[in-house]
Design a protein around this motif. Structure first.
Motif, PDB file in Angstrom:
ATOM      1  N   ALA A 153       0.926  -1.401   0.031  1.00 18.59           N
ATOM      2  CA  ALA A 153       0.094  -0.005  -0.054  1.00 18.59           C
ATOM      3  C   ALA A 153       1.048   1.110  -0.062  1.00 18.59           C
ATOM      4  N   ARG A 154       0.412   2.339  -0.293  1.00 23.28           N
ATOM      5  CA  ARG A 154       0.989   3.638  -0.481  1.00 23.28           C
ATOM      6  C   ARG A 154       0.504   4.463   0.328  1.00 23.28           C
ATOM      7  N   ARG A 155       1.194   5.001   1.301  1.00 25.11           N
ATOM      8  CA  ARG A 155       0.540   5.987   2.172  1.00 25.11           C
ATOM      9  C   ARG A 155       0.988   7.658   1.719  1.00 25.11           C
ATOM     10  N   GLU A 156       0.104   8.328   1.764  1.00 28.65           N
ATOM     11  CA  GLU A 156       0.508   9.783   1.250  1.00 28.65           C
ATOM     12  C   GLU A 156       1.248  10.516   2.477  1.00 28.65           C
ATOM     13  N   PRO A 157       2.279  10.790   2.043  1.00 31.79           N
ATOM     14  CA  PRO A 157       3.375  11.610   3.244  1.00 31.79           C
ATOM     15  C   PRO A 157       2.514  12.899   3.617  1.00 31.79           C
ATOM     16  N   THR A 158       2.570  13.279   4.674  1.00 34.05           N
ATOM     17  CA  THR A 158       2.078  14.543   5.328  1.00 34.05           C
ATOM     18  C   THR A 158       3.318  15.351   6.117  1.00 34.05           C
ATOM     19  N   ASP A 159       2.881  16.602   6.661  1.00 42.14           N
ATOM     20  CA  ASP A 159       3.618  17.288   7.343  1.00 42.14           C
ATOM     21  C   ASP A 159       3.778  16.745   8.595  1.00 42.14           C
ATOM     22  N   ARG A 160       3.147  15.816   9.076  1.00 45.43           N
ATOM     23  CA  ARG A 160       3.109  15.175  10.498  1.00 45.43           C
ATOM     24  C   ARG A 160       4.384  14.545  10.537  1.00 45.43           C
ATOM     25  N   LEU A 161       5.257  14.484   9.451  1.00 41.81           N
ATOM     26  CA  LEU A 161       6.521  13.803   9.733  1.00 41.81           C
ATOM     27  C   LEU A 161       7.194  14.652  10.136  1.00 41.81           C
ATOM     28  N   ARG A 162       6.944  16.068  10.411  1.00 42.18           N
ATOM     29  CA  ARG A 162       7.827  16.677  11.199  1.00 42.18           C
ATOM     30  C   ARG A 162       8.198  16.471  12.703  1.00 42.18           C
ATOM     31  N   HIS A 163       7.088  15.722  13.343  1.00 38.94           N
ATOM     32  CA  HIS A 163       7.177  15.200  14.541  1.00 38.94           C
ATOM     33  C   HIS A 163       8.017  14.243  14.783  1.00 38.94           C
ATOM     34  N   ILE A 164       8.216  13.221  13.574  1.00 42.84           N
ATOM     35  CA  ILE A 164       9.229  11.926  13.642  1.00 42.84           C
ATOM     36  C   ILE A 164      10.385  12.458  13.424  1.00 42.84           C
ATOM     37  N   ALA A 165      10.703  13.527  12.335  1.00 44.92           N
ATOM     38  CA  ALA A 165      12.047  14.007  12.174  1.00 44.92           C
ATOM     39  C   ALA A 165      12.696  14.649  13.357  1.00 44.92           C
ATOM     40  N   HIS A 166      11.813  15.296  13.989  1.00 44.74           N
ATOM     41  CA  HIS A 166      12.185  16.041  15.246  1.00 44.74           C
ATOM     42  C   HIS A 166      12.681  15.228  16.243  1.00 44.74           C
ATOM     43  N   ILE A 167      12.090  14.200  16.526  1.00 42.22           N
ATOM     44  CA  ILE A 167      12.548  13.183  17.398  1.00 42.22           C
ATOM     45  C   ILE A 167      13.849  12.633  17.067  1.00 42.22           C
ATOM     46  N   GLY A 168      14.011  12.241  15.653  1.00 41.13           N
ATOM     47  CA  GLY A 168      14.994  11.725  15.129  1.00 41.13           C
ATOM     48  C   GLY A 168      16.408  12.451  15.174  1.00 41.13           C
ATOM     49  N   VAL A 169      16.233  13.877  15.078  1.00 38.80           N
ATOM     50  CA  VAL A 169      17.198  14.729  15.224  1.00 38.80           C
ATOM     51  C   VAL A 169      17.840  14.974  17.136  1.00 38.80           C
ATOM     52  N   ARG A 170      16.623  14.927  17.817  1.00 40.75           N
ATOM     53  CA  ARG A 170      16.848  14.834  19.065  1.00 40.75           C
ATOM     54  C   ARG A 170      17.449  13.645  19.442  1.00 40.75           C
ATOM     55  N   ALA A 171      17.314  12.854  19.030  1.00 41.65           N
ATOM     56  CA  ALA A 171      17.644  11.341  19.648  1.00 41.65           C
ATOM     57  C   ALA A 171      19.160  10.890  19.233  1.00 41.65           C
ATOM     58  N   ALA A 172      19.895  12.123  18.346  1.00 45.66           N
ATOM     59  CA  ALA A 172      21.085  11.507  18.114  1.00 45.66           C
ATOM     60  C   ALA A 172      22.138  11.182  19.335  1.00 45.66           C
ATOM     61  N   PRO A 173      22.074  11.899  20.340  1.00 45.93           N
ATOM     62  CA  PRO A 173      23.022  11.445  21.585  1.00 45.93           C
ATOM     63  C   PRO A 173      22.423   9.997  22.032  1.00 45.93           C
ATOM     64  N   PHE A 174      21.300   9.825  22.264  1.00 43.65           N
ATOM     65  CA  PHE A 174      20.931   8.536  22.481  1.00 43.65           C
ATOM     66  C   PHE A 174      21.428   7.562  21.599  1.00 43.65           C
ATOM     67  N   SER A 175      21.348   7.672  20.302  1.00 39.81           N
ATOM     68  CA  SER A 175      21.536   6.586  19.362  1.00 39.81           C
ATOM     69  C   SER A 175      23.412   6.475  19.366  1.00 39.81           C
ATOM     70  N   TYR A 176      24.006   7.431  19.827  1.00 36.99           N
ATOM     71  CA  TYR A 176      25.501   7.189  20.084  1.00 36.99           C
ATOM     72  C   TYR A 176      25.551   6.067  21.323  1.00 36.99           C
ATOM     73  N   ARG A 177      25.077   6.689  22.439  1.00 31.87           N
ATOM     74  CA  ARG A 177      25.101   5.780  23.548  1.00 31.87           C
ATOM     75  C   ARG A 177      24.625   4.765  23.569  1.00 31.87           C
ATOM     76  N   LEU A 178      23.584   4.388  22.845  1.00 31.05           N
ATOM     77  CA  LEU A 178      23.140   3.035  22.572  1.00 31.05           C
ATOM     78  C   LEU A 178      23.891   2.049  21.644  1.00 31.05           C
ATOM     79  N   ASN A 179      24.718   2.656  20.963  1.00 25.03           N
ATOM     80  CA  ASN A 179      25.848   1.873  20.281  1.00 25.03           C
ATOM     81  C   ASN A 179      27.166   1.884  21.056  1.00 25.03           C
ATOM     82  N   GLY A 180      27.160   2.512  21.906  1.00 28.11           N
ATOM     83  CA  GLY A 180      28.698   2.561  22.809  1.00 28.11           C
ATOM     84  C   GLY A 180      29.709   3.396  22.034  1.00 28.11           C
ATOM     85  N   ARG A 181      29.270   4.342  21.736  1.00 32.91           N
ATOM     86  CA  ARG A 181      30.136   5.354  21.076  1.00 32.91           C
ATOM     87  C   ARG A 181      29.865   6.969  21.808  1.00 32.91           C
ATOM     88  N   PRO A 182      31.059   7.538  21.622  1.00 26.12           N
ATOM     89  CA  PRO A 182      30.975   8.633  22.348  1.00 26.12           C
ATOM     90  C   PRO A 182      30.163   9.765  21.484  1.00 26.12           C
TER      91      PRO A 182
END
Length: 273
Positions: A153-182
């Motif tokens: 199925a194809r879902r039409e992308p909407t500007d609600r994606l901004r919420h997800i993108a924002h979490i992705g950016v804010r979670a950068a430090p978590f991503s590093y710590r989760l992978n054992g990297r400084p």
């Protein structure tokens, strides 16, 4: 990105309706179709959402009870999404959809009544009520992507994606710590083109390390629903390059992610929903 609780809850409702429109068309056999998440059928994607919606309501309405339950789970070996999925595989599809409907309605009613700054415990660090709703929206979109991919199925992308993108950016430090990297001190500039053609930005404008491209592709990256090679993202600099290899917007272990398709670059972009 200051967003009020009313808009957050409204966007969660809208994302829920997109997913539910896919689910109501399924017959009993469809619920058992294997999704791109290894070992998970469509039913597991839905029980996962329902279970953690209920958990979010407990966290908001009975935070001490939630913390006690979490301590018990940790002492028993931790929180295992696979074990939770297995627990509910005997539930008939109609009951599973009803559970999801009840859980999501309870989540929306509970959080609509909260101040956006109210603190809520979770499986990782506690978060604001606004962040909790945003996380549920991200989870709905990401698991909905697995369902859509399974059904073709194809879902039409909407500007609600901004919420997800924002979490992705804010979670950068978590991503590093989760992978054992400084966690690097070098900033990364993120510039994303929204479905509406607006441009969303994070980080200093003069940063040498950059991630630029469609917001949809970035959200597929940080929810680990597409391999980096299948996305039309321009990544510049060593820090940005390392980050996109481990970026994730969700709590918990990263898992294997998705393998690359046989196509790459702009041609593979046709596969994105």
């Amino acid at each position: 990105m200051p967003v009020g609780m009313e808009q957050l809850v409204g966007d969660l409702k809208a994302e829920t309706e997109v997913l539910r429109a896919l689910l109501v068309e399924l017959d009993a056999d469809d619920w058992e179709l294997a999704t791109p998440a290894e070992g998970w059928a469509i039913r597991d994607q839905v029980s996962h959402l329902a279970y953690f919606d209920d958990a979010a309501v407990r966290a908001a309405t009975d935070p001490d009870g939630f913390r006690d339950e979490l301590r018990r789970m940790v002492s028993d070996g931790g929180v295992s999404p696979d074990s939770i999925a297995e627990r509910y595989r005997v539930m008939p599809p109609a009951e599973l959809l009803s559970w999801f409907d009840r859980s999501r309605a309870g989540l929306i009613d509970t959080f609509a009544a909260l101040e956006k700054s109210a603190r809520v415990p979770w499986y990782g660090p506690e978060m604001s009520a606004a962040s909790s709703v945003t996380a549920r929206l991200m989870e709905t979109w990401a698991h909905g992507q697995d369902v859509a991919d399974t059904l073709g199925a194809r879902r039409e992308p909407t500007d609600r994606l901004r919420h997800i993108a924002h979490i992705g950016v804010r979670a950068a430090p978590f991503s590093y710590r989760l992978n054992g990297r400084p966690v690097p001190e070098v900033p990364v500039r993120v510039e994303l083109t929204a479905p509406s053609a607006a441009v969303w930005t994070w980080g200093p404008a003069d940063a040498a390390d950059r991630v630029v491209g469609p917001a949809l592709d970035f959200c597929l990256l940080v929810t680990r629903r597409r391999h980096r090679d299948d996305l039309a993202l321009l990544v510049t600099g060593p820090v940005a390059t390392e980050w996109v290899s481990i970026a994730q917007a969700f709590a918990g272990e990263p898992g294997k992610g998705r393998p690359p398709s046989r196509e790459s670059g702009a041609s593979a972009h046709r596969l994105n929903f």
